[in-house]
Design an enzyme around this catalytic site. Sequence first.
Site, PDB file in Angstrom:
ATOM      1  CG  ASP A  95     -27.155   8.224 -46.361  1.00 55.44           C
ATOM      2  OD1 ASP A  95     -27.508   9.013 -45.458  1.00 55.44           O
ATOM      3  OD2 ASP A  95     -26.148   8.395 -47.067  1.00 55.44           O
ATOM      4  CG  ASN A 142     -24.727   7.924 -36.996  1.00 53.47           C
ATOM      5  OD1 ASN A 142     -25.442   6.974 -37.287  1.00 53.47           O
ATOM      6  ND2 ASN A 142     -24.101   8.637 -37.930  1.00 53.47           N
TER       7      ASN A 142
END
Length: 242
Positions: free
Chosen positions: A15, A63
Amino acid sequence: MILSKQPRHIAIIMDGNGRWAKRKLLPRYAGHQAGLGTVRRIIKYSMKQGVEVLTLFAFSSENWKRPPQEVNLLMKLFMTALQREVKKLHKNNIRLRLIGNREAFSEKLQGLIADAEELTKDNTKFTLVIAANYGGRWDIADTAKRLALKVQQGSLKIEDIDENLFNSQINLNDLPEPDLFIRTGGEQRISNFLLWQLAYTEMYFTNTLWPDFNEENFMEALKSFGSRERRFGRISEQLKNA
């Protein structure tokens, strides 16, 4: 330095690529490209420490909700990485596997994935698992669906379904369960990643953004893991007696 106590399997949520790029006044895509460089380094660091399996959360099933331009660029980066990196992985005796629902990918990308897995399937030094279009809930639901189909077809009795059987059918069942979970970027959640497999995994969170995650950061995570007592439901005295 090689640590005496180390994980066999590390799972990572990578991330912070977008925020890294934003801080440098670069497009988000530049952050993803920089993050690919970190992937190369972490593979090397993991192998150096004797880790057997590295699972990376590259693209979640959620996503797809991102801006279409970013999703398209991520798919292109994924294809480019497969085309450029697979021969290097094979040369270094690394097996590549992908977990996730491949149906949403283009035929070309599905073909590249299949070719990469076929080329590296017999490699034994290290296993790299890429989770792409993956979600932990999808993984559990997909396993339940396959078991239900066997019951429907008469090849499995419903009373025979237990934790062990379910575990034998879910993704990564043939690999050691993750010992250490790392998430970069400051968030402290597992975000639908390996929900079943992380049941007894040690968690490590760091504020370092993924493109900046270096060997020193990696070793800090391993040291944290090494300092923990893993009881798996038992008490400390039982571990000492064992």
